[in-house]
Design an enzyme around this catalytic site. Sequence first.
Site, short mmCIF file in Angstrom:
data_model
loop_
_atom_site.label_atom_id
_atom_site.label_comp_id
_atom_site.label_asym_id
_atom_site.label_seq_id
_atom_site.Cartn_x
_atom_site.Cartn_y
_atom_site.Cartn_z
N TYR A 150 53.39 -15.47 58.90
CA TYR A 150 54.14 -16.16 57.80
C TYR A 150 55.17 -17.05 58.23
CZ TYR A 150 56.08 -17.57 53.28
OH TYR A 150 56.43 -18.35 52.17
N GLY A 181 64.63 -18.01 49.27
CA GLY A 181 64.73 -16.79 49.72
C GLY A 181 63.83 -15.87 48.70
#
Length: 249
Positions: A150, A181
């Site tokens: 990812y 985030g």
Amino acid sequence: MTRRIVITGGGTGIGKAIAHRLLREDPDLILVGRRAEPLESAAAELREGAPTARIATRTCDLTVPDDVERLAAELKTGRPIDVLVANAGGNYGLGAKTLQETAQAWRADFDGNVLSAVLITQALLDHMPRPGGRIIAMSSIAALRGSGAYGAAKAAVNAWVLSLAGELAADGITVNSVAPGFVPGTPFWAGRIARDPSIVEGRIAPIPMKRPGTPEEVAEAVAYLASPNSGWTTGQILQVNGGTLFGRG
């Protein structure tokens, strides 16, 4: 002047939050995704707050060139696409153990996060205004500090954004990415948190602001990069992570 805005992955999570935020400018909004049901649900939710809003939905597997070509051909029958938010993606490689599973996981992450942005952008690029076009891709903190398949896929998104920004700068089209985030209030995290609720505490611990982010905060960053007034901001990776990873000049 009303702008025409396409948001991929617009039916849930951050994509839906971006749609809510950009709806303030009263655009022609097009939500794109693989599944009709979440798209229609998101469109209905958006119309509750803006009954006269112009919202359309289109289903498309953005990793399949023929499907993307069909979608682009349909969209090109209308006015230019002023803003493209390439938000579709996900973490498809969790749990791979064998070499075969690992190969499948890395290909799935690349297709789902990189090709889903690259193909639709290439298909619509000649239908964007010059100057004035805005392209925003969704990256991740994982691209900047590492996180398997990812993270590698999102790092590829960033590299593509930087390359494309250089190619299109003279045309007045900006290209940027937003790198969130920990934003747990999304389907991206829902399954993992349901399986292991301790993930939340572990993810918050290293954040200097001591809290997770929200989809709305990410959407606000996208809104700036999509705005007509952001024309001198291009080739940037805008981090939205509560200070988990500081930027470097």
